[in-house]
Design an enzyme around this catalytic site. Structure first.
Site, short mmCIF file in Angstrom:
data_model
loop_
_atom_site.label_atom_id
_atom_site.label_comp_id
_atom_site.label_asym_id
_atom_site.label_seq_id
_atom_site.Cartn_x
_atom_site.Cartn_y
_atom_site.Cartn_z
N ASN A 91 66.25 -32.15 36.64
CA ASN A 91 66.04 -32.24 35.19
C ASN A 91 67.10 -33.09 34.50
OD1 ASN A 91 63.73 -30.79 34.71
ND2 ASN A 91 64.75 -28.93 34.02
N ALA A 117 62.29 -31.03 28.92
CA ALA A 117 63.05 -29.78 28.87
C ALA A 117 64.10 -29.85 27.76
CB ALA A 117 63.66 -29.53 30.25
N ASP A 163 59.74 -22.23 35.49
CA ASP A 163 60.37 -23.51 35.88
C ASP A 163 61.77 -23.29 36.44
OD1 ASP A 163 58.22 -25.06 35.28
OD2 ASP A 163 58.89 -25.58 33.27
N GLY A 164 62.46 -22.27 35.92
CA GLY A 164 63.80 -21.94 36.41
C GLY A 164 63.75 -21.61 37.90
P1 NAP Z 1 65.63 -21.42 31.86
O1 NAP Z 1 65.53 -20.16 31.11
O2 NAP Z 1 65.38 -21.43 33.32
O3 NAP Z 1 64.70 -22.53 31.18
C1 NAP Z 1 64.66 -22.71 29.77
C2 NAP Z 1 63.30 -23.24 29.38
O4 NAP Z 1 63.14 -24.60 29.84
C3 NAP Z 1 62.13 -22.43 29.97
O5 NAP Z 1 61.15 -22.25 28.98
C4 NAP Z 1 61.64 -23.34 31.09
O6 NAP Z 1 60.26 -23.11 31.42
C5 NAP Z 1 61.85 -24.71 30.48
N1 NAP Z 1 61.92 -25.85 31.42
C6 NAP Z 1 62.70 -26.00 32.52
N2 NAP Z 1 62.47 -27.20 33.09
C7 NAP Z 1 61.51 -27.81 32.35
C8 NAP Z 1 60.87 -29.08 32.44
N3 NAP Z 1 61.16 -29.98 33.38
N4 NAP Z 1 59.95 -29.40 31.47
C9 NAP Z 1 59.67 -28.53 30.49
N5 NAP Z 1 60.25 -27.31 30.36
C10 NAP Z 1 61.16 -26.96 31.28
O7 NAP Z 1 67.09 -22.03 31.53
P2 NAP Z 1 68.35 -22.43 32.40
O8 NAP Z 1 68.35 -21.73 33.71
O9 NAP Z 1 69.53 -22.32 31.49
O10 NAP Z 1 68.16 -24.00 32.69
C11 NAP Z 1 67.04 -24.53 33.34
C12 NAP Z 1 66.52 -25.67 32.49
O11 NAP Z 1 66.21 -25.15 31.21
C13 NAP Z 1 67.53 -26.77 32.25
O12 NAP Z 1 67.42 -27.76 33.24
C14 NAP Z 1 67.20 -27.26 30.86
O13 NAP Z 1 66.41 -28.43 30.84
C15 NAP Z 1 66.38 -26.15 30.23
N6 NAP Z 1 67.11 -25.66 29.04
C16 NAP Z 1 66.60 -25.94 27.82
C17 NAP Z 1 67.30 -25.59 26.67
C18 NAP Z 1 66.72 -25.94 25.35
O14 NAP Z 1 65.62 -26.47 25.32
N7 NAP Z 1 67.43 -25.71 24.27
C19 NAP Z 1 68.51 -24.91 26.77
C20 NAP Z 1 69.01 -24.63 28.04
C21 NAP Z 1 68.30 -25.01 29.18
P3 NAP Z 1 59.73 -21.71 32.05
O15 NAP Z 1 59.48 -20.84 30.87
O16 NAP Z 1 58.49 -22.07 32.79
O17 NAP Z 1 60.82 -21.21 32.96
#
Ligand code: NAP
Length: 263
Positions: A122, A163, A48-49
């Site tokens: 997101n 997310a 998803d990233g």
């Molecule tokens: P990332 O490593 O790219 O993503 C973190 C996780 O969030 C991965 O498992 C990703 O899925 C999942 N994800 C992203 N968008 C999603 C959506 N719309 N629905 C369900 N799962 C989703 O992290 P990043 O680059 O820091 O940030 C990208 C996104 O990750 C952010 O927009 C945020 O929503 C999410 N994130 C989540 C947390 C948390 O849950 N504690 C913390 C930081 C960021 P994949 O495994 O398929 O990549």
């Protein structure tokens, strides 16, 4: 829809390299042109990233079509699996795919010196720059909701509701509902501070306004951090701008939640 030219955006895993090779073969077989500029369809191969990075890099272009092939863990945004890209490309050639628009949120930041507008698919996360508690008034349509004190505030779209929002206890928003979720991150709760624990789901017409006490903040747009100083206020609303994704006939929101979250 008329799609002739395709650009691939990818992460750097070995699995992606292998899938990319097969996708290129299939695209060539069906007479699609692989290009770097002026493309009609952007395909992301990764997690998803990778999808978020692609829409960000292409500046959420409304004239483009987007689709993702999942080689990551979850693949909520990456709708295709490594088993269905072949059929997808054939359906693309036969022009029988469905267009699925996704709403964006717009974040307008007013500082002492300028006003800057950002978009997110997101969410946006708002924190204090020095990671001390964020103190901010939160107004909805110019009416005070609360004087928030806590780690931060997350404002998510329906797409982002599964997310980070969900990890914070926020609800999943049905993809048919155009709304924003305002979700607190570790709100202070004691005799002095009275903050909402829950998220609030707000209608697409609402405008959320944050007026922080400390002007130096970190804003995180879809995972990308930006330090912004001298902030006077932040406005967040659903944008009229949307992105167009391609999806197959089999895609079902409830099935996706069952398969990808409940497992
Ligand atoms: P990332 O490593 O790219 O993503 C973190 C996780 O969030 C991965 O498992 C990703 O899925 C999942 N994800 C992203 N968008 C999603 C959506 N719309 N629905 C369900 N799962 C989703 O992290 P990043 O680059 O820091 O940030 C990208 C996104 O990750 C952010 O927009 C945020 O929503 C999410 N994130 C989540 C947390 C948390 O849950 N504690 C913390 C930081 C960021 P994949 O495994 O398929 O990549």
């Amino acid at each position: 829809m008329k799609i002739e030219k395709v650009k691939i955006f990818r992460n750097s895993t070995n699995k992606t390299t292998e899938v990319e090779r097969k996708v290129i073969e299939e695209l060539n077989k069906n007479d699609f042109k692989l290009v770097q500029e002026n493309y009609d369809l952007a395909i992301s191969i990764g997690g998803d990233g990778t999808f978020l990075k692609m829409v960000n890099e292409t500046n959420f272009k409304e004239v483009l079509y987007y689709v993702g092939i999942n080689t990551g863990n979850l693949g909520f945004l990456q709708e295709l699996t490594t088993d269905d890209y072949e059929k997808f490309i054939q359906d693309l050639a036969n022009n029988i795919l469905i267009e699925d628009t996704k709403s964006l949120e717009e974040i307008i930041v007013t500082t002492k010196y300028k006003t800057i507008s950002y978009f997110a698919l997101n969410e946006v996360v708002i924190r204090n720059k020095n990671l001390k508690a964020l103190e901010t008034d939160i107004k909805i349509d110019n009416v005070l909701l609360e004087e928030f004190v806590g780690d931060g505030i997350l404002i998510s779209t329906n797409v982002g509701s599964t997310a980070y929002n969900m990890s914070l206890g926020g609800s999943i928003i049905d993809k048919e509902i155009q709304a924003l979720s305002l979700t607190p991150i570790a709100p202070l709760k004691n005799a002095r501070y009275h903050n909402l624990d829950n998220s609030i789901i707000l209608s697409s017409k609402r405008v959320i306004e944050l007026i922080p006490t400390s002007p130096n903040l970190i804003l995180t747009f879809d995972g990308k951090n930006e330090e912004i100083e001298n902030v006077i206020k932040i406005e967040v609303k659903l944008s009229n701008r949307k992105i167009k994704c391609l999806t197959t006939q089999n895609n079902n929101f409830i099935k996706t939640i069952h398969n990808k979250i409940i497992g």
